[in-house]
Enzyme design. Structure first.
Site, PDB file in Angstrom:
ATOM      1  N   LYS A 179      22.297   1.181 -29.589  1.00  0.00           N
ATOM      2  CA  LYS A 179      21.205   0.986 -28.979  1.00  0.00           C
ATOM      3  C   LYS A 179      20.451   0.803 -28.202  1.00  0.00           C
ATOM      4  O   LYS A 179      20.468   1.015 -26.965  1.00  0.00           O
ATOM      5  CB  LYS A 179      20.934  -0.417 -29.314  1.00  0.00           C
ATOM      6  CG  LYS A 179      19.401  -1.457 -28.971  1.00  0.00           C
ATOM      7  CD  LYS A 179      18.797  -2.499 -28.303  1.00  0.00           C
ATOM      8  CE  LYS A 179      18.409  -1.819 -27.003  1.00  0.00           C
ATOM      9  NZ  LYS A 179      17.753  -1.439 -26.592  1.00  0.00           N
ATOM     10  N   GLU A 253      27.467  -0.734 -16.443  1.00  0.00           N
ATOM     11  CA  GLU A 253      27.590   0.576 -15.448  1.00  0.00           C
ATOM     12  C   GLU A 253      25.763   0.040 -15.070  1.00  0.00           C
ATOM     13  O   GLU A 253      25.086   0.018 -15.544  1.00  0.00           O
ATOM     14  CB  GLU A 253      27.655   1.899 -16.166  1.00  0.00           C
ATOM     15  CG  GLU A 253      28.855   2.107 -16.801  1.00  0.00           C
ATOM     16  CD  GLU A 253      29.343   2.180 -15.378  1.00  0.00           C
ATOM     17  OE1 GLU A 253      28.937   2.265 -14.432  1.00  0.00           O
ATOM     18  OE2 GLU A 253      30.410   2.631 -16.393  1.00  0.00           O
ATOM     19  N   CYS A 287      21.198   6.412 -11.131  1.00  0.00           N
ATOM     20  CA  CYS A 287      21.586   5.557 -10.997  1.00  0.00           C
ATOM     21  C   CYS A 287      22.527   5.554 -10.171  1.00  0.00           C
ATOM     22  O   CYS A 287      22.741   4.905  -8.554  1.00  0.00           O
ATOM     23  CB  CYS A 287      22.275   4.625 -11.666  1.00  0.00           C
ATOM     24  SG  CYS A 287      23.646   5.710 -12.633  1.00  0.00           S
ATOM     25  N   GLU A 385      16.595  -1.317  -5.057  1.00  0.00           N
ATOM     26  CA  GLU A 385      16.890  -0.155  -5.867  1.00  0.00           C
ATOM     27  C   GLU A 385      15.281   0.062  -6.304  1.00  0.00           C
ATOM     28  O   GLU A 385      15.025  -0.588  -7.170  1.00  0.00           O
ATOM     29  CB  GLU A 385      17.827  -0.572  -7.455  1.00  0.00           C
ATOM     30  CG  GLU A 385      17.639   0.946  -8.034  1.00  0.00           C
ATOM     31  CD  GLU A 385      18.193   1.439  -9.251  1.00  0.00           C
ATOM     32  OE1 GLU A 385      17.513  -0.055  -9.933  1.00  0.00           O
ATOM     33  OE2 GLU A 385      19.536   1.823  -9.514  1.00  0.00           O
TER      34      GLU A 385
END
Ligand code: NAD
Length: 479
Positions: A179, A253, A287, A385
């Site tokens: 997906k 992750e 990331c 973040e």
């Protein structure tokens, strides 16, 4: 590109989605509609998982092929992906605004590279090993495919992150439902075309499009044996909770807020230019970036000036221009989010570069590369973040203090240490609590495990460990 609009890839064919709902794919740089895809419902997910289940359970199917036979097909898949590489690179750039120089070096080539790597590993890693048992007999330890894998992918490096999952899962003998993120759906459809052209058997790879609800239907589906997810910590936590309840293996992750530690002997003149790649690449939408820049107090002003100068020289603009280094952010929503953090940073710290929208770029969701100085490690812009081109330069006293600050983070994904003395840098690097860290550079190594600790996730992708995470281990005791 609407060539599959209304359809999804299930059991080797393009089938009309059961869901009547659709979403548009909007270009990050032109703000124009460049595609439409089905917003798949749980019925579509059921059909895709059922196809993957049938393919996995087929006694003469993919999971039961000899490794050599699977390796040959994976290499053919690598070729059909390579053939589409330039188109994939352009498509990724059109969707998420990644500079074409980056998409053609990563998104266009990583799928083929990973498929070849795992085909090689498949040939060289026996799936069975005998060992002497405690009772004096023999035990066979087998690595069997884990089953039906749900692979859920974000938009920032859509192809790379798809193949971090797909290549080892297929090598292991699993079947997969992918997906993609709604922002980058079109390149995922090309993967399905390439898989069919390569002779990947029907049902072994299926692609359903949609957003979080489509992903959630996949995660909780009773016939899924493993979930592999890359994305935000928030979504990862929700997925981890469901998998915990179902006792379903999961790889997560997630986000990061890594430290780039500049030791006091660093040669700024030569190193700062190289630091772009591990602090700002893809407009900060990566990331593992070291967005907390840790600078020694006695050279603090020098480091701040060097970073302000470096970001001021980065070409920002049309992602299709080969000289562009920073393109737009992926979406209006993402730009709003990043601008809210910049506003917060203006309250918490001292703005020394950027902070606005670049002039002369009327279309596209651009933000200037931005540097804040005098940042406290407790500030919001140091803790959370941002996922945009925003750096926080934090002062430290000595090496111990730098390690302490680096480790005072909810995350633990990437990081770098920069020094004229590589041995000293290496010894500092091993004290940082993080899944990966670079000495005087940072480059993810496909042959070694990648992943995070703490809020950055669970489990590892890539390397032999990446293959093992798509297998289950069975001990057969021989009497
Ligand atoms: P996101 O978590 O919102 O979405 C990621 C994917 O998960 C998308 O396909 C989305 O549709 C799906 N999804 C969202 N919620 C879900 C749920 N509850 N159940 C199932 N599927 C769900 O993240 P994003 O905005 O697409 O990506 C940005 C984030 O991803 C950043 O935080 C970034 O750090 C992280 N990221 C991490 C890595 C890594 O390797 N650690 C790599 C890239 C991005």
């Amino acid at each position: 590109m609407d060539r599959h609009s209304g359809s999804v890839f299930i059991e080797g064919a393009w089938v009309p989605a059961r869901s009547p709902d659709r979403y548009e794919i909007i270009s990050a740089s032109s703000e124009e509609r460049i595609g439409v895809a089905p917003l798949c419902s749980s019925d579509d997910v059921d059909a895709a998982v059922a196809a993957a289940r049938r393919a996995f359970d087929d006694p003469s199917g993919w999971a039961n092929w000899e490794p050599e036979r699977r390796a040959v097909v994976l290499e053919r898949f690598a070729e059909t992906m390579d053939e589409r590489g330039p188109e994939i690179g352009r498509l990724v750039t059109a969707q998420n605004g990644m500079p074409i120089s980056l998409s053609s070096a990563s998104e266009a080539v990583t799928p083929g590279t990973l498929l070849r790597y795992y085909a090689g590993l498949l040939r060289n890693t026996p799936v069975e090993a005998e060992r002497p048992s405690a009772s004096g007999g023999t035990t066979v330890v087998r690595r069997a495919p884990i089953g039906v894998v749900a692979a859920i992918v974000p938009w920032n490096f859509p192809q790379t992150l798809t193949f971090y999952k797909l290549a080892p899962a297929l090598a292991a003998g699993d079947t997969v439902v992918v997906k993609p993120a709604p922002e980058t759906t079109l390149d995922a459809f090309l993967v399905a075309e390439a898989a069919a052209a390569a002779g990947i058997p029907p049902g072994v790879l299926n692609v359903v499009s949609g957003g979080p609800e489509t992903g959630a239907a996949l995660v909780r589906h009773p016939e899924v044996d493993k979930v592999a997810f890359t994305g935000s910590t928030r979504a990862g936590r929700a997925i981890g909770e469901v998998c915990g309840r179902l006792l379903r293996p999961v790889t997560l992750e997630l986000g990061g807020k890594s430290a780039a530690i500049l030791l006091d002997d660093v040669d700024l003149a030569t190193q700062v230019r190289r630091m772009y790649a591990c602090t700002l690449v893809n407009s900060g939408q990566t990331c593992m970036l070291g967005t907390r820049v840790l600078a020694p107090r006695r050279r603090y002003d020098e480091v701040v000036d060097a970073f302000a100068g470096m970001v001021g020289m980065l070409p920002v603009g049309d992602p299709f221009d080969r000289s562009t280094v920073l393109g737009p952010l992926v979406s209006e929503r993402q730009r709003d989010r990043v601008e809210a953090y910049i506003a917060k940073g203006r309250e918490e710290a001292r703005l020394v570069a950027g902070g606005s929208r670049p002039k002369g770029l009327d279309k596209g969701w651009y933000v200037e590369p931005t540097v804040f100085a005098d940042v406290d490690n407790d500030a919001i812009i140091a803790r959370e973040e941002i996922f945009g081109p925003v750096l926080a330069v934090i002062p430290y006293e000595d090496d111990d203090d730098a390690v302490r600050i680096a480790n005072e983070s909810a995350y633990g994904l990437g990081g770098t240490v920069w020094s004229a003395d590589p041995e000293r840098a290496r010894s500092v690097a091993t004290r940082v609590r993080t899944g990966t860290i670079g000495v005087n550079f940072y480059q993810i190594d496909h042959h070694s495990p990648f992943g995070g600790i703490k809020d950055s996730g669970l489990g590892r992708e890539l390397g032999p460990e990446g293959l093992a995470s798509y297998q289950h281990v069975q001990s057969v005791y021989l009497g």
